[in-house]
Design a protein around this motif. Structure first.
Motif, mmCIF file in Angstrom:
data_model
loop_
_atom_site.group_PDB
_atom_site.id
_atom_site.type_symbol
_atom_site.label_atom_id
_atom_site.label_comp_id
_atom_site.label_asym_id
_atom_site.label_seq_id
_atom_site.Cartn_x
_atom_site.Cartn_y
_atom_site.Cartn_z
ATOM 1 N N LYS A 162 4.420 9.615 -6.653
ATOM 2 C CA LYS A 162 5.175 10.822 -6.443
ATOM 3 C C LYS A 162 5.837 10.971 -8.053
ATOM 4 O O LYS A 162 6.456 11.485 -8.328
ATOM 5 N N ILE A 163 6.569 9.742 -8.138
ATOM 6 C CA ILE A 163 7.185 9.280 -9.723
ATOM 7 C C ILE A 163 6.649 9.768 -10.330
ATOM 8 O O ILE A 163 6.916 10.352 -11.370
ATOM 9 N N VAL A 223 7.665 12.809 -13.376
ATOM 10 C CA VAL A 223 7.429 13.013 -15.140
ATOM 11 C C VAL A 223 6.675 12.778 -15.914
ATOM 12 O O VAL A 223 6.372 12.869 -17.155
ATOM 13 N N ARG A 224 5.406 13.249 -14.717
ATOM 14 C CA ARG A 224 4.296 13.400 -16.133
ATOM 15 C C ARG A 224 4.347 14.420 -16.591
ATOM 16 O O ARG A 224 5.321 16.020 -16.304
ATOM 17 N N ASN A 260 0.675 -1.036 -0.258
ATOM 18 C CA ASN A 260 -0.255 -0.005 0.039
ATOM 19 C C ASN A 260 0.607 1.119 -0.278
ATOM 20 O O ASN A 260 0.465 2.186 -0.583
ATOM 21 N N TRP A 261 2.648 1.329 0.704
ATOM 22 C CA TRP A 261 2.645 2.158 0.792
ATOM 23 C C TRP A 261 3.689 2.327 -0.607
ATOM 24 O O TRP A 261 3.760 3.594 -0.869
#
Length: 305
Positions: free
Chosen positions: A11-12, A16-17, A2-3
């Motif tokens: 966050k990643i 990159v989005r 879940n983490w």
């Protein structure tokens, strides 16, 4: 798990989005085609730094530019019938008004405000071109009348800033009647010997230019503003002649004596303050001198100059 799913992966993905870039950060100058960053354009009061082309300026920005410290008080305008002729074309007139009011946040195409310019009280009636092309209907006529009455009440100069395509066709003959009403209104200001100044902006055409917009004691125009009654193409088709270069532009009208001065936007406030100061200066130009007259028996018989 879940983490990793709920915290690490978002966050990643955020890193990159691709970021969405607003499409209104840059504006293309209609005059020279240069792309101008929106903040630079705002600082320049919507004037191109490359060619000096004056783009249209919103009514609120214009009022802030003119009044001392950008502070002014708007007045509530008289209510008028929204759809006196029950007009409908592809869309009901009432629906068009509703959509435009939601888009602009204004009730109609005119804003009347009063405040100080250079410490002198001034009443300003400014058109909002974003509201159906600044077209003049009954509500706009009511606004001009209210502005004139306020100027007389406050013993203040009246400044009108038209930016309009003319009379509003959805109100038919009632919109054309505003030409006479507004003319009578500004005549009342002149009867009180109060300054009436018109700042002609792009565009000033149709029934607006055929009435109060060309009756100012002093006619000031912005550079490049289109000023006239009918469009240039309509005139050419009617008279079957090629019109001169720059016909209906502010500079051409200045040359022909229809406009008193063409002033860049950055100098408008100081110019208008100077005009109002000169027209409202009731004091004598200098000290009064008593000149002795030959044979005068006493100072009372001297000539006052």
């Amino acid at each position: 798990m879940n983490w990793l799913t709920n915290y690490v992966r978002p966050k990643i993905q955020a890193l990159v989005r691709p970021r969405e870039v607003p499409d209104n950060l840059w504006h293309k100058c209609p005059g020279c085609g240069h792309m101008i960053f929106h903040r630079d354009l705002e600082k320049a009061l919507n004037v191109c730094q490359h060619c000096g082309h004056h783009m249209r300026l919103g009514v609120k920005k214009r009022l802030e530019m003119l009044f001392d410290d950008g502070r002014y008080t708007r007045i509530e305008l008289p209510k008028s019938s929204d759809d006196p002729l029950k007009f409908k074309d592809q869309k009901r007139y009432t629906d068009r008004l509703k959509d435009t009011r939601a888009k602009t946040g204004e009730h109609d195409a005119i804003v009347v405000a009063h405040g100080r310019m250079g410490g002198l009280g001034v009443v300003v009636a400014a058109f909002n071109f974003e509201f159906q092309g600044g077209s003049m209907g009954v509500a706009v006529g009511e606004g001009i009348v209210a502005a004139a009455e306020l100027a007389v009440l406050q013993d203040a100069p009246l400044l009108i800033i038209p930016a309009s395509g003319g009379a509003r066709m959805q109100e038919g003959i009632l919109s054309l009647m505003q030409m006479a009403r507004t003319t009578v209104a500004v005549d009342k200001v002149k009867e009180k010997r109060l300054p009436y100044v018109v700042l002609l902006t792009d565009p000033t055409t149709g029934g607006v230019s055929a009435s109060f917009a060309m009756l100012g004691d002093i006619q000031v125009a912005e550079p490049g503003a289109v000023i006239g009654f009918a469009g240039a193409r309509v005139i050419e088709n009617t008279i079957r002649e090629k019109l001169p270069e720059g016909f209906q532009k502010a500079e051409y009208l200045l040359e022909k004596g229809m406009v008193d001065m063409v002033v860049p936007r950055k100098d408008l406030r100081t110019t208008l303050i100077r005009i109002f100061g000169l027209l409202r200066n009731k004091a004598p130009a200098g000290d009064l001198l008593l000149l002795p007259v030959d044979g005068a028996a006493s100072p009372e018989d001297a000539v006052r100059m």
